[in-house]
Design a protein around this motif. Structure first.
Motif, PDB file in Angstrom:
ATOM      1  N   CYS A 262      33.224 -24.643 -26.932  1.00 57.04           N
ATOM      2  CA  CYS A 262      31.983 -25.331 -27.280  1.00 57.04           C
ATOM      3  C   CYS A 262      31.976 -25.672 -28.776  1.00 57.04           C
ATOM      4  CB  CYS A 262      30.843 -24.386 -26.910  1.00 57.04           C
ATOM      5  SG  CYS A 262      29.272 -24.842 -27.548  1.00 57.04           S
ATOM      6  N   ASP A 263      31.530 -26.895 -29.127  1.00 56.77           N
ATOM      7  CA  ASP A 263      31.508 -27.314 -30.535  1.00 56.77           C
ATOM      8  C   ASP A 263      30.155 -27.102 -31.190  1.00 56.77           C
ATOM      9  OD1 ASP A 263      34.207 -28.523 -30.606  1.00 56.77           O
ATOM     10  OD2 ASP A 263      33.348 -29.921 -29.157  1.00 56.77           O
ATOM     11  N   LEU A 264      29.094 -27.174 -30.386  1.00 57.96           N
ATOM     12  CA  LEU A 264      27.730 -27.097 -30.900  1.00 57.96           C
ATOM     13  C   LEU A 264      26.882 -26.367 -29.869  1.00 57.96           C
ATOM     14  CD1 LEU A 264      26.973 -30.782 -31.947  1.00 57.96           C
ATOM     15  CD2 LEU A 264      26.710 -28.811 -33.437  1.00 57.96           C
ATOM     16  N   VAL A 265      25.983 -25.543 -30.343  1.00 61.05           N
ATOM     17  CA  VAL A 265      25.123 -24.846 -29.375  1.00 61.05           C
ATOM     18  C   VAL A 265      23.771 -24.555 -30.021  1.00 61.05           C
ATOM     19  CG1 VAL A 265      26.126 -22.607 -30.034  1.00 61.05           C
ATOM     20  CG2 VAL A 265      24.880 -22.776 -27.911  1.00 61.05           C
ATOM     21  N   GLN A 266      22.698 -24.670 -29.250  1.00 63.10           N
ATOM     22  CA  GLN A 266      21.407 -24.199 -29.753  1.00 63.10           C
ATOM     23  C   GLN A 266      21.052 -22.913 -29.029  1.00 63.10           C
ATOM     24  OE1 GLN A 266      20.643 -25.902 -26.934  1.00 63.10           O
ATOM     25  NE2 GLN A 266      18.768 -24.970 -26.193  1.00 63.10           N
ATOM     26  N   MET A 267      20.347 -22.044 -29.734  1.00 59.40           N
ATOM     27  CA  MET A 267      19.851 -20.815 -29.109  1.00 59.40           C
ATOM     28  C   MET A 267      18.334 -20.861 -29.083  1.00 59.40           C
ATOM     29  SD  MET A 267      22.343 -18.580 -31.363  1.00 59.40           S
ATOM     30  CE  MET A 267      22.637 -20.052 -32.325  1.00 59.40           C
ATOM     31  N   ASN A 268      17.726 -20.197 -28.138  1.00 61.51           N
ATOM     32  CA  ASN A 268      16.266 -20.101 -28.121  1.00 61.51           C
ATOM     33  C   ASN A 268      15.893 -18.683 -28.543  1.00 61.51           C
ATOM     34  OD1 ASN A 268      16.647 -22.608 -26.882  1.00 61.51           O
ATOM     35  ND2 ASN A 268      14.809 -22.350 -25.626  1.00 61.51           N
ATOM     36  N   LEU A 269      15.567 -18.528 -29.825  1.00 58.25           N
ATOM     37  CA  LEU A 269      15.244 -17.175 -30.301  1.00 58.25           C
ATOM     38  C   LEU A 269      14.045 -16.610 -29.547  1.00 58.25           C
ATOM     39  CD1 LEU A 269      15.737 -17.414 -34.178  1.00 58.25           C
ATOM     40  CD2 LEU A 269      17.412 -17.043 -32.368  1.00 58.25           C
ATOM     41  N   HIS A 270      13.114 -17.494 -29.155  1.00 57.81           N
ATOM     42  CA  HIS A 270      11.908 -17.037 -28.444  1.00 57.81           C
ATOM     43  C   HIS A 270      12.206 -16.627 -27.010  1.00 57.81           C
ATOM     44  CE1 HIS A 270      12.488 -21.345 -28.371  1.00 57.81           C
ATOM     45  NE2 HIS A 270      11.781 -21.460 -27.278  1.00 57.81           N
ATOM     46  N   LYS A 271      13.384 -16.860 -26.518  1.00 58.71           N
ATOM     47  CA  LYS A 271      13.763 -16.324 -25.213  1.00 58.71           C
ATOM     48  C   LYS A 271      14.675 -15.117 -25.432  1.00 58.71           C
ATOM     49  CE  LYS A 271      13.314 -20.726 -22.804  1.00 58.71           C
ATOM     50  NZ  LYS A 271      14.020 -21.868 -22.212  1.00 58.71           N
TER      51      LYS A 271
ATOM     52  N   PHE B 217       9.948 -27.375 -44.415  1.00 59.47           N
ATOM     53  CA  PHE B 217      10.282 -26.029 -44.871  1.00 59.47           C
ATOM     54  C   PHE B 217      11.447 -25.425 -44.097  1.00 59.47           C
ATOM     55  CE2 PHE B 217       5.694 -26.580 -45.886  1.00 59.47           C
ATOM     56  CZ  PHE B 217       5.917 -26.868 -47.220  1.00 59.47           C
ATOM     57  N   HIS B 218      11.322 -24.199 -43.625  1.00 57.50           N
ATOM     58  CA  HIS B 218      12.521 -23.489 -43.164  1.00 57.50           C
ATOM     59  C   HIS B 218      12.434 -23.036 -41.716  1.00 57.50           C
ATOM     60  CE1 HIS B 218      12.917 -23.892 -47.363  1.00 57.50           C
ATOM     61  NE2 HIS B 218      11.948 -23.025 -47.606  1.00 57.50           N
ATOM     62  N   GLY B 219      11.820 -23.838 -40.886  1.00 53.69           N
ATOM     63  CA  GLY B 219      11.673 -23.453 -39.486  1.00 53.69           C
ATOM     64  C   GLY B 219      10.478 -22.541 -39.327  1.00 53.69           C
ATOM     65  N   ASN B 220      10.308 -22.019 -38.124  1.00 52.30           N
ATOM     66  CA  ASN B 220       9.198 -21.089 -37.872  1.00 52.30           C
ATOM     67  C   ASN B 220       9.616 -19.708 -38.367  1.00 52.30           C
ATOM     68  OD1 ASN B 220       7.214 -22.778 -36.825  1.00 52.30           O
ATOM     69  ND2 ASN B 220       8.185 -22.776 -34.801  1.00 52.30           N
ATOM     70  N   PHE B 221       9.353 -19.477 -39.626  1.00 50.60           N
ATOM     71  CA  PHE B 221       9.949 -18.333 -40.305  1.00 50.60           C
ATOM     72  C   PHE B 221       9.659 -16.999 -39.613  1.00 50.60           C
ATOM     73  CE2 PHE B 221       9.531 -15.034 -43.688  1.00 50.60           C
ATOM     74  CZ  PHE B 221      10.890 -14.865 -43.917  1.00 50.60           C
ATOM     75  N   LEU B 222       8.418 -16.761 -39.178  1.00 50.95           N
ATOM     76  CA  LEU B 222       8.128 -15.443 -38.616  1.00 50.95           C
ATOM     77  C   LEU B 222       8.793 -15.227 -37.255  1.00 50.95           C
ATOM     78  CD1 LEU B 222       4.453 -14.922 -39.819  1.00 50.95           C
ATOM     79  CD2 LEU B 222       6.566 -13.992 -40.786  1.00 50.95           C
ATOM     80  N   VAL B 223       9.128 -16.312 -36.564  1.00 47.20           N
ATOM     81  CA  VAL B 223       9.919 -16.160 -35.334  1.00 47.20           C
ATOM     82  C   VAL B 223      11.334 -15.698 -35.713  1.00 47.20           C
ATOM     83  CG1 VAL B 223      10.813 -17.317 -33.276  1.00 47.20           C
ATOM     84  CG2 VAL B 223       8.547 -17.907 -34.147  1.00 47.20           C
ATOM     85  N   LEU B 224      11.819 -16.228 -36.842  1.00 48.71           N
ATOM     86  CA  LEU B 224      13.140 -15.788 -37.327  1.00 48.71           C
ATOM     87  C   LEU B 224      13.094 -14.303 -37.682  1.00 48.71           C
ATOM     88  CD1 LEU B 224      13.957 -18.786 -39.736  1.00 48.71           C
ATOM     89  CD2 LEU B 224      14.461 -18.580 -37.288  1.00 48.71           C
TER      90      LEU B 224
ATOM     91  N   LEU C 163      18.791 -22.759 -39.182  1.00 50.44           N
ATOM     92  CA  LEU C 163      17.658 -22.095 -38.536  1.00 50.44           C
ATOM     93  C   LEU C 163      16.456 -23.027 -38.394  1.00 50.44           C
ATOM     94  CD1 LEU C 163      17.802 -18.761 -40.583  1.00 50.44           C
ATOM     95  CD2 LEU C 163      18.732 -19.168 -38.297  1.00 50.44           C
ATOM     96  N   GLN C 164      16.629 -24.292 -38.782  1.00 47.17           N
ATOM     97  CA  GLN C 164      15.468 -25.183 -38.863  1.00 47.17           C
ATOM     98  C   GLN C 164      14.772 -25.539 -37.555  1.00 47.17           C
ATOM     99  OE1 GLN C 164      15.610 -29.066 -40.871  1.00 47.17           O
ATOM    100  NE2 GLN C 164      16.161 -27.922 -42.687  1.00 47.17           N
ATOM    101  N   PRO C 165      15.475 -25.925 -36.499  1.00 48.44           N
ATOM    102  CA  PRO C 165      14.775 -26.460 -35.327  1.00 48.44           C
ATOM    103  C   PRO C 165      13.712 -25.499 -34.789  1.00 48.44           C
ATOM    104  CG  PRO C 165      17.111 -26.915 -35.162  1.00 48.44           C
ATOM    105  CD  PRO C 165      16.940 -25.986 -36.335  1.00 48.44           C
TER     106      PRO C 165
ATOM    107  N   GLY D 234       8.289 -21.380 -31.480  1.00 51.27           N
ATOM    108  CA  GLY D 234       9.614 -20.952 -31.066  1.00 51.27           C
ATOM    109  C   GLY D 234      10.582 -21.163 -32.209  1.00 51.27           C
ATOM    110  N   ALA D 235      11.859 -21.015 -31.910  1.00 47.96           N
ATOM    111  CA  ALA D 235      12.902 -21.319 -32.881  1.00 47.96           C
ATOM    112  C   ALA D 235      14.175 -21.640 -32.109  1.00 47.96           C
ATOM    113  CB  ALA D 235      13.131 -20.145 -33.828  1.00 47.96           C
ATOM    114  N   GLY D 236      14.780 -22.760 -32.445  1.00 47.21           N
ATOM    115  CA  GLY D 236      15.984 -23.196 -31.719  1.00 47.21           C
ATOM    116  C   GLY D 236      17.149 -23.466 -32.651  1.00 47.21           C
TER     117      GLY D 236
END
Ligand SMILES: *Cc1c(COP(=O)(O)O)cnc(C)c1O
Length: 487
Positions: free
Chosen positions: A261-270, A324-331, A133-135, A282-284
């Motif tokens: 697909c072997d790897l994928v990023q998601m855009n939680l903010h979208k 730390f752990h990414g943009n936590f509140l977006v998570l 969840l870091q990016p 955001g969070a990717g």
């Protein structure tokens, strides 16, 4: 008359303050004696304002703002959907909002559980084995993926570093691959907007580290040969990276892991509805298949009978991508969104997103060219080339849309469509709103033929007319200039 808001410097009045301090009960000391000369400066020119002046100034500015909560915002490739307010309520819970990142695992079990479950949900949604969840954004997720690709090949003693990127990919894809030290090789599209298989076969080989596929691609199309594409790359030992920023089209219907697909990023903010735009957080998150999971950024959130904990024991990890752990509140917002919609709700999201885009496409194609005219996914790309024949450019069309209260769609992207107009309605718009938007586009097409100046000189109804956007970026003049403020 146009009412333009002055700057805080114009509103400043000498001696006015926004605070008052109690009388001092210690002897006064001249500042000169306390502060070395190099720290002293006078005449900083800071604005002097009362609290009410400050509040009114910023409240007025906020009312000039345009957002999803005020108007339709069909910005292609951005998924400007409505963000349910329940997400905000959950993210504002003090146990989450005020949690310190150095809190011990024992004190943060709730937050860790939330992250653990979110990792799980995202793994299930994408059909992958593990998730970080870091990016902090989509592009950082892409960079993470490319660093993982590189680490994977290096761990096998393989020096390959070419990354194939179709010309219909999102612009961040080649940039991320380059930043990760890879060599970008551009791949052309075929007449139906998919990857040109012949071109792929001639380029893929022992140098191919990976292919980066935007799925669906920036034409709003799901490549009909996707499985063949992933197969060709896998056969030469390359990996398949998917840019999943546009997962809104696939939620609950197709899993990228099942499609090779072997790897994928998601855009939680979208896709998962956290407010974004204007550089907001955001969070990717990145999801990986089993063989790539060891390379994910550490720590991941893990569980053992003692509870949830941060697992740093990952010797092959590429390391941290962020503090730390990414943009936590977006998570937290994404978690609230997934939990409130449930599996059925998420499936409806993609169904309605694709339905809305196709409905709009069916109305718009009467007046605008659509170069890759197939049923689309969550968005489509029209072209303003027919209007250009009357001297009206796509930029003019989108400025005119502002007169009707719509945010301009994405323009001049993807580059493979002349005068591109990329429209993504999202699932949260009603049919009435889509009709209002289609009516405006059709009316503008008619104006382009009958009264082109009206479109060329738009917008007319907004607070400011047409801006010189290049000058605004290159030679900003930040001082208040009454002569520019209208009558
Ligand atoms: C938005 C988007 C990105 C970039 O995401 P950011 O969070 O802005 O970095 C990458 N790829 C696609 C397909 C996108 O739509």
């Amino acid at each position: 008359m146009k009412i333009v808001e002055p700057t805080v410097f114009e509103l400043s009045a000498a001696g006015r303050t926004g605070f008052s301090l109690p009388a001092s009960d210690v002897p006064e000391q001249p500042l000169d004696e306390l502060l070395p000369a190099r720290y002293r400066r006078s005449g900083l020119g800071l604005p002097e304002m009362s609290e009410i002046d400050v509040v009114r100034h910023f409240t007025r500015l906020s009312q000039m703002n345009f957002g999803v909560d005020t108007n339709f915002y069909p910005l292609g490739s951005c998924t400007m959907k409505y963000n349910p307010k329940i997400n905000e309520e959950v993210a504002a819970l003090s146990g989450l909002a005020e949690l310190h990142p150095y809190q011990s695992n024992e004190d943060a079990q709730g937050a860790l559980r939330l992250m653990y479950e979110l990792q799980d949900f995202l793994a299930e949604i994408t059909g992958m084995a593990a998730v970080s969840l870091q990016p902090a954004a989509g592009a950082q997720g892409e960079l993470t993926g490319m660093l993982m690709v590189s680490a994977y090949h290096r761990a096998r003693g393989d020096a390959r570093r070419q990354v194939l990127v179709p010309d219909s990919a999102h612009g961040t894809n080649p940039a991320s691959a380059h930043l990760a030290g890879m060599e970008v090789v551009s791949l052309s599209s075929d007449a139906r907007g998919g990857v040109d298989l012949a071109a792929l076969r001639s380029l893929a080989g022992s140098e191919t580290a990976a292919i980066m596929l935007t799925v669906p691609n920036t034409l709003g199309l799901l490549d009909e040969n996707l499985c063949q594409v992933t197969d060709i790359v896998h056969r030469c030992g390359g990996l398949v990276y998917c840019d999943g920023a546009n997962l809104n089209a696939l939620l609950g219907r197709a899993r990228l892991g099942d499609l090779g697909c072997d790897l994928v990023q998601m855009n939680l903010h979208k896709t998962f509805s956290a407010p974004h735009g204007g550089g907001g957080p955001g969070a990717g998150p990145v999801a990986a298949r089993e063989h790539l999971a060891p390379f994910l950024p550490a720590p991941l959130v893990a569980w053992h009978p003692g509870g949830y904990y941060l697992d740093y024991d990952r010797p092959q990890s590429i390391g941290r991508m962020r503090a730390f752990h990414g943009n936590f509140l977006v998570l937290v917002k994404a978690y609230a969104y997934i939990r409130s919609l449930g599996a059925e709700g998420l499936r409806r999201v993609s169904g309605d997103a694709v339905l809305n885009a196709n409905y709009l496409l069916s109305r718009v194609r009467q007046a605008y060219d659509v170069p890759y005219d197939e049923s689309c996914m969550h968005e489509f790309v029209a072209s303003g080339r027919r209007q250009k024949a009357h001297g009206v450019r796509t930029l003019d069309i989108t400025k005119r849309l502002m007169d009707f209260g719509f945010h301009p769609p994405t323009v001049y992207f993807p580059l493979i469509v002349e005068e591109a107009l990329m429209i993504e309605p999202t699932e949260t718009e009603s049919r009435q709103e889509l009709d209002r938007f289609a009516d405006a586009l059709l009316r503008i097409a008619a104006e382009a033929e009958q009264e082109p100046r009206k479109v060329q000189e738009a917008p007319h109804a907004t607070r400011f007319g047409r801006m010189d956007e290049v000058a605004a970026a290159r030679r900003p003049r930040l001082r208040w200039q009454p002569e520019l403020a209208g009558e």
